[in-house]
Design an enzyme around this catalytic site. Structure first.
Site, PDB file in Angstrom:
ATOM      1  N   ASP A 351      -8.078  -1.645  -3.476  1.00  0.00           N
ATOM      2  CA  ASP A 351      -8.698  -2.038  -4.746  1.00  0.00           C
ATOM      3  C   ASP A 351      -7.609  -2.495  -5.676  1.00  0.00           C
ATOM      4  O   ASP A 351      -6.452  -2.124  -5.509  1.00  0.00           O
ATOM      5  CB  ASP A 351      -9.313  -0.797  -5.411  1.00  0.00           C
ATOM      6  CG  ASP A 351     -10.657  -0.457  -4.847  1.00  0.00           C
ATOM      7  OD1 ASP A 351     -11.211  -1.286  -4.133  1.00  0.00           O
ATOM      8  OD2 ASP A 351     -11.134   0.652  -5.149  1.00  0.00           O
ATOM      9  N   ASP A 663     -13.592   3.557  -4.490  1.00  0.00           N
ATOM     10  CA  ASP A 663     -13.811   4.615  -5.476  1.00  0.00           C
ATOM     11  C   ASP A 663     -15.277   4.810  -5.813  1.00  0.00           C
ATOM     12  O   ASP A 663     -15.687   5.865  -6.244  1.00  0.00           O
ATOM     13  CB  ASP A 663     -12.987   4.353  -6.752  1.00  0.00           C
ATOM     14  CG  ASP A 663     -13.108   2.917  -7.237  1.00  0.00           C
ATOM     15  OD1 ASP A 663     -14.007   2.206  -6.741  1.00  0.00           O
ATOM     16  OD2 ASP A 663     -12.318   2.510  -8.099  1.00  0.00           O
ATOM     17  N   ASP A 667     -19.029   2.244  -1.982  1.00  0.00           N
ATOM     18  CA  ASP A 667     -17.891   2.025  -1.088  1.00  0.00           C
ATOM     19  C   ASP A 667     -17.954   2.941   0.131  1.00  0.00           C
ATOM     20  O   ASP A 667     -17.229   2.734   1.102  1.00  0.00           O
ATOM     21  CB  ASP A 667     -16.567   2.306  -1.824  1.00  0.00           C
ATOM     22  CG  ASP A 667     -16.272   1.241  -2.860  1.00  0.00           C
ATOM     23  OD1 ASP A 667     -16.791   0.123  -2.701  1.00  0.00           O
ATOM     24  OD2 ASP A 667     -15.540   1.533  -3.820  1.00  0.00           O
TER      25      ASP A 667
HETATM   26  P1  ATP Z   1     -11.612  -2.841  -8.166  1.00  0.00           P
HETATM   27  O1  ATP Z   1     -12.583  -3.049  -7.058  1.00  0.00           O
HETATM   28  O2  ATP Z   1     -10.300  -3.459  -7.931  1.00  0.00           O
HETATM   29  O3  ATP Z   1     -11.507  -1.440  -8.658  1.00  0.00           O
HETATM   30  P2  ATP Z   1     -13.050  -3.585 -10.476  1.00  0.00           P
HETATM   31  O4  ATP Z   1     -12.871  -2.280 -11.130  1.00  0.00           O
HETATM   32  O5  ATP Z   1     -12.774  -4.783 -11.289  1.00  0.00           O
HETATM   33  O6  ATP Z   1     -12.160  -3.786  -9.267  1.00  0.00           O
HETATM   34  P3  ATP Z   1     -15.830  -3.202 -10.487  1.00  0.00           P
HETATM   35  O7  ATP Z   1     -15.698  -1.902 -11.148  1.00  0.00           O
HETATM   36  O8  ATP Z   1     -16.839  -3.408  -9.425  1.00  0.00           O
HETATM   37  O9  ATP Z   1     -14.501  -3.668  -9.868  1.00  0.00           O
HETATM   38  O10 ATP Z   1     -16.086  -4.260 -11.667  1.00  0.00           O
HETATM   39  C1  ATP Z   1     -16.509  -5.575 -11.406  1.00  0.00           C
HETATM   40  C2  ATP Z   1     -16.661  -6.310 -12.700  1.00  0.00           C
HETATM   41  O11 ATP Z   1     -17.701  -5.691 -13.484  1.00  0.00           O
HETATM   42  C3  ATP Z   1     -15.427  -6.266 -13.589  1.00  0.00           C
HETATM   43  O12 ATP Z   1     -14.572  -7.324 -13.317  1.00  0.00           O
HETATM   44  C4  ATP Z   1     -16.004  -6.368 -14.975  1.00  0.00           C
HETATM   45  O13 ATP Z   1     -16.218  -7.709 -15.317  1.00  0.00           O
HETATM   46  C5  ATP Z   1     -17.344  -5.698 -14.850  1.00  0.00           C
HETATM   47  N1  ATP Z   1     -17.281  -4.315 -15.331  1.00  0.00           N
HETATM   48  C6  ATP Z   1     -16.437  -3.354 -14.933  1.00  0.00           C
HETATM   49  N2  ATP Z   1     -16.683  -2.206 -15.563  1.00  0.00           N
HETATM   50  C7  ATP Z   1     -17.719  -2.417 -16.379  1.00  0.00           C
HETATM   51  C8  ATP Z   1     -18.472  -1.604 -17.295  1.00  0.00           C
HETATM   52  N3  ATP Z   1     -18.191  -0.329 -17.474  1.00  0.00           N
HETATM   53  N4  ATP Z   1     -19.487  -2.187 -17.972  1.00  0.00           N
HETATM   54  C9  ATP Z   1     -19.780  -3.471 -17.770  1.00  0.00           C
HETATM   55  N5  ATP Z   1     -19.124  -4.280 -16.937  1.00  0.00           N
HETATM   56  C10 ATP Z   1     -18.098  -3.781 -16.237  1.00  0.00           C
END
Ligand code: ATP
Length: 931
Positions: A351, A663, A667
């Site tokens: 990630d 996480d 997943d």
């Molecule tokens: P990784 O997989 O590397 O941990 P990530 O944390 O960016 O990546 P996700 O948590 O799935 O992956 O988030 C995907 C997208 O959703 C983010 O790029 C962001 O634009 C949006 N996002 C993340 N957290 C929130 C939230 N709490 N509320 C609204 N949108 C969110």
């Protein structure tokens, strides 16, 4: 245990009398209304328990942990060590020799049995204790409301009456009566075996409802797969449903791994082979007219000497040492086989957020269609300003697009900001924490927002949907549309829902999608994470759902946040590269953000100008090109959890051994499919931890690299042990076999073989388990997991060393006899030669590639100590009269020792030359070949 005995009065101190409590009380919470449960447990459905009350209840009910599982007592575990075909053979031999009045032999054989059982027992207990210790390193956390404030506490601190909050990904920390739910779904397979998630609600159920149908209860150890909720703790620890099951079943620790199974199969085959050979030897000797009793003990000694009975124990202890070395480097192994698989990892899929980066977000830029703002200040301290491009401080009261961007970011948000000992911290998602801080810098703190926009409904964030939405009462609105929906999420997702955009003056205008996307791309190319926000004034909807949101949102702006790369990551990525391990970034984030960070940490070469492959592009790939493209690509963006699973499968189909991090709740399938599923200890959900083979305490990518390094070290040490033990064991058996077959006097007596076997296995061989890693361990390619146990070079090495042992022993034995030594003296010299050659050979086995001099003769104190111990033993067996009587040995003179040293030196030189000749070239050297 009958339910009525489950001491309800312990759970509910006084209030039981106030309510008509049914007979089967602990099972009755589902039959009570939420209000009744709150009264019964003397708590508050909004403020939870007070801290003093929680402390009082903790003193009374104890921690929320399961009691230790019933476990066999030590006499039983010691006896279990005797349950082994080899030991049966020895026991029979001991009894037969006793009957034949060979009391010394009999005593030695029983001595061997006892030492073997004791060593096995101690090792097994140590390995179990090491694994046990790991469990406490990964403690489940629970979100609880006390004194009206939300806190994260270790789940063992929960007490009956606590108000607990649940979110997707949590493990339910105690038995709860739910009082509020939002799309809450729970996987109860831990309790009911049913793996489909169950939808939960708060309604009162009939009293006789079975556990599996109690929709208004959430049970300890089950997993929240979607939605959120709140519940009152009604049972903790042993009183929970899972506690009852735990008491009945007990926990069985399985120390077996594919390798240990492979090895025990190998030992079993070897045992049978050696027994057959021993029987044949007995028959030959007997037919030659030698004494039956003597032949019998010789055959037994041959068998005991030739079978590497220390092997399974050495493997378990090496793995256990590996597990604790990994734990010191902050990687907790949940499944023992992971230790060996780690060493052969060829791809690590990681990630981005939190693993490659710090997950310490700070909003640095806010973009609206009518202006761009820079935000000063770093970290979670709400100090800093929001400045216009002119440099002037922006007035969010005047700029409606800025104001609603900040409001949507902070109100559509579940994180909370705290100040502990002068330090600002957040509870919840760091992305949301950063948005709270940005709003607070414009004077829009949480209390003010709660007054302006009290929340009435929530659609939680999911990485599938990539946005979160909330519905609020707009206290400033006098119109019928007195509600406002706020949405925040990934830019593409939000833009799809917005036909219009908000202007600085509060009017709306048709959305210029391209302008927003250009701005978002430009921010993302700087490695910033970009979130979009939108609003929609509305009348009170009948129901707040994803569908009701589908149209008519007004885009307000973008917030871009900085998430610095972890400092140790670039070095770890480089180290993986030199170890032949490919690193891939798989993220839900924007492609440009992902590519920028990947370049920063050295995962892609800036000159290659490699862009990220997005989830959409992955889906569009023709199936025949899918695996090959995935293998070639380094950065995957906007990937959904389902696509993660496809990625793992594709890489495995290409022959890779895949470690995959995760996480979130979704997943879990990918983590299970991966050869090594890696979950985040700090930021990961309990669901992910449950599915993983390894948990990173600090969530850091560098920890995976460290674990791989340790995994390689463990495997090396196993190979070293096998390389040492096989030739020496075979040599021990051969000495007797050759003598009996040739009808000559035995150069080493059976009791002496038993002595050599037992003492060298423990004092010499086992010490290899403590060997430190070789310095160049991360500069060679990964091990092929399919490689057989007996490689060609191990077979050759076994032949060489056992021949040297047997030939050297024979020659010395004959030479001593020919030069006037007694039989006992010649045998004593032979025994000592055997042990000295084994000890010299031990040093050669300390490194797979280098000579003992190169790695430092005394660099492993365990080996030095073991050799010293063995030396004391040899002096004792040679010079102590009592040992002379027991083992038929006799003191030998200094010149015998000189001959022993000379022969051992020649044997070592031969092994060193062999090792040198078969050393792999640097480019092709792998751990597979045994040098
Ligand atoms: P990784 O997989 O590397 O941990 P990530 O944390 O960016 O990546 P996700 O948590 O799935 O992956 O988030 C995907 C997208 O959703 C983010 O790029 C962001 O634009 C949006 N996002 C993340 N957290 C929130 C939230 N709490 N509320 C609204 N949108 C969110």
């Amino acid at each position: 245990m009958r339910p009525a005995e489950r001491s309800y009065d312990r759970v509910v101190p006084r209030a039981a009398a106030e309510i008509d409590v049914p007979d089967v009380v602990t099972n009755a919470h589902h039959g009570l209304s939420a209000h009744e449960v709150v009264l019964l447990l003397e708590t508050d459905r909004h403020r939870g328990l007070s801290r003093p009350e929680a402390a009082k209840r903790m003193a009374r009910f104890g921690p929320n942990t399961l009691p230790d599982a019933p476990r066999a007592g030590w006499p039983m575990r010691l006896l279990r060590q005797l349950h082994n075909p080899l030991i049966y053979v020895l026991l029979v031999a001991g009894v037969v020799t006793a009957v034949l009045a060979e009391y010394v032999d009999s005593a030695v054989i029983f001595g061997v049995v006892v030492i073997n059982a004791l060593v096995g027992f101690v090792q097994e207990s140590k390995a179990e204790a090491a694994l046990e210790g790991l469990r406490s390193m990964v403690r489940t956390q629970a979100r609880v409301v006390r004194d009206g404030g939300e806190r994260t506490v270790p789940s063992d601190e929960l007490v009956p009456g606590d108000l607990v909050l649940l979110d997707a990904g949590d493990k339910v920390p105690a038995d709860l009566r739910l009082i509020q739910v939002a799309e809450l779904r729970v996987n109860e397979s831990a309790l009911t075996g049913e793996s489909a998630p169950v939808a939960k609600d708060e309604v009162v159920l009939p009293e006789g409802t079975p556990v599996s149908d109690r929709r208004n209860m959430a049970y300890s150890a089950t997993l929240v797969t979607a939605g959120s909720g709140a519940g009152i703790v009604v049972a903790t620890g042993a009183e929970t449903e899972v506690g009852a099951i735990h008491r009945l079943v007990g926990a069985a620790e399985d120390l077996a791994t594919p390798l240990t199974r492979k090895l025990s199969r190998f030992s079993r085959i070897l045992t049978v082979g050696v027994l057959v050979l021993a029987a044949a030897t007995f028959a030959v000797g007997y037919l030659r007219g030698q004494d039956a009793a003597e032949m019998f003990t010789a055959a037994i000694a041959l068998a005991v000497g030739a079978i590497p009975e220390g092997l399974p124990a050495a493997v378990t202890i090496t793995l256990a040492i590996g597990v604790s070395r990994m734990a010191k480097r902050r990687a907790v192994i949940r499944q023992l086989p992971a230790v060996e698989t780690l060493g052969s990892t060829t791809v690590i899929c990681s990630d981005k957020t939190g693993t490659l980066t710090e997950n310490q977000m700070t909003v640095t830029t806010i973009w609206t269609p009518d202006g761009r703002f820079e935000v000063s200040g770093t970290g979670y301290a709400p100090t800093g300003t929001i400045g216009e491009s002119s440099g002037a401080t922006a007035d969010s009261e005047q700029h409606q697009a800025l104001r609603w961007t900040l409001l949507a970011g902070a109100a559509c948000n579940d994180a909370t900001l705290h100040r502990d000992d002068g330090r600002w911290t957040i509870v919840g998602d760091p992305t949301e924490g950063a948005l709270l801080v940005a709003a607070a810098k414009a004077g829009l703190d949480r209390e003010r927002i709660a007054r302006l926009l009290p929340r009435v409904a929530t659609i939680p964030f999911s990485s599938h949907r990539r946005y979160m939405a909330t519905l609020h009462r707009d206290s400033g609105s006098a119109s019928a549309a007195d509600r406002v929906a706020l949405v925040k999420g990934a830019v593409e997702q939000i833009l799809d829902l917005c036909p219009t955009a908000l202007r600085a003056d509060g009017t709306t205008t048709p959305l210029d999608r391209d302008a927003v996307l250009t701005a978002a791309d430009e921010l993302a190319a700087r490695g910033l994470r970009v979130l979009a926000t939108a609003v929609r004034p509305t009348a009170a909807p009948a129901e707040f759902t994803v569908d009701s949101l589908a149209a008519g949102l007004i885009f307000t702006g973008l917030q871009a946040m900085l998430d610095p790369a972890r400092s140790a990551v670039p070095i770890a990525v480089e180290s993986c590269r030199s170890a032949g391990i490919a690193v891939k970034m798989i993220t839900g984030d924007h492609a440009a953000t992902a590519a920028a960070i990947a370049t920063r940490i050295g995962l892609v070469d800036p000159r290659d100008d490699e862009s990220a492959l997005t989830g959409g592009e992955l889906d569009a790939l023709p199936p025949e090109r899918f695996a090959e493209t995935v293998d070639r690509t380094h950065v995957f963006a906007r990937v959904s959890p389902e696509q993660k699973l496809r990625l793992v499968e594709a890489l495995q189909a290409r022959g890779h051994v895949v470690a995959m991090t995760g996480d979130g709740v979704n997943d879990a399938p990918a983590l299970r499919q991966a050869d090594i599923g890696v979950a985040m200890g700090a930021g990961g959900t309990e669901v992910a931890k449950d599915a993983a083979d390894m948990v990173l305490i600090d969530d850091d990518f560098a920890t995976i690299e460290a674990a791989v390094e340790e995994g390689r070290g463990v495997f090396d040490n196993l190979v070293k042990f096998i390389t040492w033990t096989l030739p020496t064991n075979i040599g021990e058996g051969l000495v007797l076999l050759v003598a009996i077959a040739a009808g000559a006097a035995l150069p080493i007596l059976p009791t002496q073989i038993l002595w050599i076997n037992m003492t060298t296995a423990v004092a010499l061989g086992l010490m290899l388990a403590f060997e430190p890693k070789e310095p160049a361990i991360m500069t060679r390619p990964p091990r092929d997991p399919g490689q057989p146990l007996m490689t060609g070079s191990l077979v050759l090495r076994t032949l060489l060393v056992s021949t040297l042992l047997v030939a050297g022993t024979w020659w010395l034995f004959e030479w001593e006899l020919a030069h006037g030594a007694s039989l006992a003296e010649a045998r004593t010299a032979a025994v000592n030669l055997f042990v000295v050659v084994e000890a010299f050979y031990l040093f050669s086995c300390r490194s797979l590639t280098h000579s003992a001099w190169r790695i430092g003769l005394f660099s492993n104190p365990w080996i030095t100590g073991g050799v010293a111990l063995q030396a004391v033993g040899q002096v004792a067996i040679t010079y102590l009269p009592v040992m002379n009587t027991v083992f038929d040995t006799a003191p030998i003179a200094v010149d015998s020792w000189l001959r022993i040293a000379a022969i051992a030196a020649v044997a070592s030189a031969v092994v060193a030359v062999d090792k040198r000749l078969r050393r792999p070239s640097r480019s092709s050297g792998t751990t597979q070949s045994i040098e």
